[in-house]
Write a protein that holds these residues in place. Structure first.
Motif, short mmCIF file in Angstrom:
data_model
loop_
_atom_site.label_atom_id
_atom_site.label_comp_id
_atom_site.label_asym_id
_atom_site.label_seq_id
_atom_site.Cartn_x
_atom_site.Cartn_y
_atom_site.Cartn_z
N LYS A 186 -90.50 -114.62 13.18
CA LYS A 186 -90.36 -114.81 11.75
C LYS A 186 -91.42 -115.79 11.21
CE LYS A 186 -86.57 -115.71 8.53
NZ LYS A 186 -85.22 -116.28 8.44
N GLU A 187 -91.84 -116.72 12.07
CA GLU A 187 -92.85 -117.70 11.67
C GLU A 187 -94.28 -117.20 11.94
OE1 GLU A 187 -91.97 -119.90 9.84
OE2 GLU A 187 -89.84 -120.19 10.27
N GLY A 188 -94.41 -115.95 12.37
CA GLY A 188 -95.75 -115.35 12.49
C GLY A 188 -96.28 -115.21 13.90
N ALA A 189 -95.50 -115.52 14.92
CA ALA A 189 -95.99 -115.41 16.29
C ALA A 189 -95.82 -114.00 16.83
CB ALA A 189 -95.25 -116.40 17.19
N LYS A 190 -96.76 -113.58 17.65
CA LYS A 190 -96.68 -112.28 18.34
C LYS A 190 -96.00 -112.53 19.69
CE LYS A 190 -99.49 -108.33 19.78
NZ LYS A 190 -100.86 -107.81 19.96
N ILE A 191 -94.82 -111.95 19.85
CA ILE A 191 -93.94 -112.28 20.97
C ILE A 191 -93.83 -111.14 21.97
CG2 ILE A 191 -91.60 -113.01 21.61
CD1 ILE A 191 -93.06 -115.04 19.87
N LEU A 192 -93.87 -111.48 23.25
CA LEU A 192 -93.60 -110.53 24.34
C LEU A 192 -92.42 -111.06 25.13
CD1 LEU A 192 -94.47 -108.00 25.98
CD2 LEU A 192 -95.88 -109.54 27.38
N LEU A 193 -91.41 -110.21 25.35
CA LEU A 193 -90.25 -110.59 26.15
C LEU A 193 -90.45 -110.12 27.59
CD1 LEU A 193 -87.30 -109.65 23.73
CD2 LEU A 193 -88.70 -111.72 23.79
N ALA A 194 -89.95 -110.91 28.53
CA ALA A 194 -90.05 -110.56 29.96
C ALA A 194 -88.65 -110.58 30.56
CB ALA A 194 -90.95 -111.55 30.68
N ALA A 195 -88.21 -109.43 31.07
CA ALA A 195 -86.86 -109.29 31.62
C ALA A 195 -86.85 -109.74 33.08
CB ALA A 195 -86.37 -107.85 31.49
N GLY A 196 -86.88 -111.06 33.28
CA GLY A 196 -86.94 -111.62 34.63
C GLY A 196 -85.59 -111.77 35.30
N ASP A 197 -84.51 -111.38 34.63
CA ASP A 197 -83.19 -111.42 35.26
C ASP A 197 -83.00 -110.10 36.02
OD1 ASP A 197 -80.58 -111.53 36.05
OD2 ASP A 197 -79.76 -112.08 34.10
N THR A 198 -83.46 -110.08 37.25
CA THR A 198 -83.38 -108.86 38.08
C THR A 198 -82.11 -108.84 38.93
OG1 THR A 198 -84.70 -109.95 39.80
CG2 THR A 198 -85.89 -108.62 38.17
N PHE A 199 -81.29 -109.86 38.79
CA PHE A 199 -80.10 -109.99 39.63
C PHE A 199 -78.90 -109.29 38.99
CE2 PHE A 199 -76.46 -112.41 41.38
CZ PHE A 199 -76.71 -112.24 42.74
N ARG A 200 -78.75 -109.43 37.67
CA ARG A 200 -77.61 -108.86 36.96
C ARG A 200 -77.98 -107.48 36.44
NH1 ARG A 200 -75.54 -109.59 31.57
NH2 ARG A 200 -77.35 -110.90 31.12
N ALA A 201 -77.19 -106.48 36.77
CA ALA A 201 -77.52 -105.08 36.49
C ALA A 201 -77.80 -104.81 35.02
CB ALA A 201 -76.39 -104.19 36.99
N ALA A 202 -76.98 -105.37 34.12
CA ALA A 202 -77.11 -105.04 32.70
C ALA A 202 -78.05 -105.97 31.94
CB ALA A 202 -75.72 -105.09 32.05
N ALA A 203 -78.66 -106.93 32.64
CA ALA A 203 -79.46 -107.95 31.95
C ALA A 203 -80.67 -107.36 31.23
CB ALA A 203 -79.92 -109.02 32.94
N GLY A 239 -99.28 -110.26 28.49
CA GLY A 239 -99.40 -111.15 27.33
C GLY A 239 -100.84 -111.59 27.11
N LYS A 240 -101.52 -111.82 28.21
CA LYS A 240 -102.93 -112.25 28.15
C LYS A 240 -103.81 -111.11 27.65
CE LYS A 240 -105.80 -115.16 31.14
NZ LYS A 240 -105.99 -115.63 32.53
N GLU A 241 -103.62 -109.93 28.23
CA GLU A 241 -104.43 -108.76 27.86
C GLU A 241 -104.16 -108.32 26.42
OE1 GLU A 241 -103.10 -106.02 30.77
OE2 GLU A 241 -104.13 -107.03 32.43
N GLY A 242 -102.90 -108.40 26.00
CA GLY A 242 -102.51 -107.92 24.67
C GLY A 242 -102.63 -108.95 23.58
N LYS A 243 -103.20 -110.12 23.92
CA LYS A 243 -103.41 -111.20 22.93
C LYS A 243 -102.10 -111.62 22.25
CE LYS A 243 -108.22 -109.93 22.05
NZ LYS A 243 -108.72 -110.82 23.10
N PHE A 244 -101.05 -111.75 23.05
CA PHE A 244 -99.78 -112.24 22.54
C PHE A 244 -99.86 -113.76 22.39
CE2 PHE A 244 -98.58 -108.12 24.06
CZ PHE A 244 -97.54 -107.73 23.22
#
Length: 362
Positions: A186-203, A239-244
């Motif tokens: 909302k403040e103008g940042a380009k955000i990338l999420l990383a789903a690093g919770d590989t332990f919980r099935a639905a995470a 994130g680095k390649e996509g200029k996030f």
């Protein structure tokens, strides 16, 4: 690495499951790209921090309403001080001490505050109820600002900035990450999420829904039993390649007593640091505010293992134990960066010490 437009929640979950064994990682871009509002990395992050801080001051009403239960608990202080006189000092301070303890200020903090008030009263520095209340508020504010002054996100100057979110299961970790993504975008940042919770099935499914809801891209593990460190490495590279501007990394919820899972966090921290020097910029520990002082052992252990840089305290709107905010800052010297004061998307609020003190001691 493949990209596709964000589909609906149901089709998104369906696609994720059907592709589980075909690709190890996938980045799902948002349908609308946008530009950062500042050209240089340093200028952008400085401006972002300022915008968030200003937002904290403009959202005082949300913080005020979010701490209503703690405020109700402490309302007895006004009654105690209304007809205060010097002869009643010991009785009033004993009852004030009890009110602070019930709100989870903790024994050490409470004794420190009450002893300071007693000294000032006996020295003739405090001569009325309103003066005692003002001194109480100043004491609490001083405790928060002395040890937890860096409440703004410290994002450095290299892009992407990397924020790791850690905590135990059930504390509101993934939800907090989603709300933080919403606020930063909302403040103008380009955000990338990383789903690093590989332990919980639905995470991953849960975080994908947040990615769609906030219109952010996401990197997920699509190979079963992928290592969390590998997912985060891939995400930071993307994130680095996509200029996030910022990569927000979810991690598996874990008990602070589980040594092997805590060690996995160390591996994740090292992995992202190999991709971007100095990363992660922030390691934010999510703590459930309804647990009160019971959060302290968790915070100590996480801090010892990975070096926590800031705290997100959740569910404080449902608790009368807001004093734990002061205790955790004083005990650990770790600043509170955000507080959860409701269920809404906007209810993860940047922490402002002055607004907090005014909310619990109006």
């Amino acid at each position: 690495m493949a990209s596709a437009s964000s589909p609906s929640s149901l089709s998104l979950l369906s696609n994720s499951l059907s592709q589980l064994h075909t690709r190890q990682f996938a980045a799902r871009p948002s349908s609308n790209q946008f530009q950062c509002r500042a050209s240089g990395s340093t200028g952008f992050f400085t401006k972002l921090g300022r915008l968030i801080k200003e937002k904290a001051k403009s959202d005082v009403e949300k913080v005020f309403s979010g701490f209503s239960k703690t405020r109700d608990n402490l309302a007895v202080i006004d009654e105690l001080l209304l007809y205060w006189n010097l002869a009643d000092t010991d009785r009033v301070l004993d009852e004030l001490e009890e009110a602070l303890l019930v709100s989870d200020f903790g024994p050490r903090i409470t004794i420190k505050i009450v002893d300071s008030l007693r000294e000032d009263i006996l020295a003739g520095k405090l001569k009325s109820g309103p003066e005692i209340k003002d001194a109480l508020k100043r004491s609490v504010l001083q405790l928060l600002t002395e040890k937890g002054s860096k409440t703004e996100l410290q994002l450095g100057f290299r892009k992407p900035a990397v924020i790791m979110i850690v905590g135990v299961n059930g504390g509101g970790k993934t939800t907090s990450l989603g709300k933080l993504a919403h606020r930063l975008k909302k403040e103008g940042a380009k955000i990338l999420l990383a789903a690093g919770d590989t332990f919980r099935a639905a995470a991953s499914d849960q975080l994908e829904i947040w990615a769609e809801r906030t219109d952010c891209e996401i990197v997920v593990a699509e190979k079963e039993k992928a290592k969390a460190s590998s997912v985060l490495t891939q995400a930071v590279k993307r994130g680095k390649e996509g200029k996030f501007d910022i990569v927000l990394c979810d991690t598996s919820g874990r008990l602070h007593t589980n040594y092997s899972l805590m060690e996995e966090l160390v591996a994740c921290k090292k992995a992202v640091g190999k991709v971007v020097s100095g990363a992660p910029n922030e390691i934010l520990l999510v703590l459930d505010g309804t647990t009160g002082l019971n959060m302290l052992p968790q915070a100590r252990e996480f801090n010892e293992v990975v070096g926590v840089t800031g705290l997100i305290l959740t569910k404080l709107d449902g608790s009368a134990r807001g004093g734990c905010v002061v205790s955790v800052v004083d005990e650990l010297g770790i600043p509170v960066k955000f507080v959860g004061v409701g269920e809404g998307l906007e209810d993860l609020q940047p922490f402002d010490a002055e607004a907090f003190v005014d909310a619990i001691f109006p």
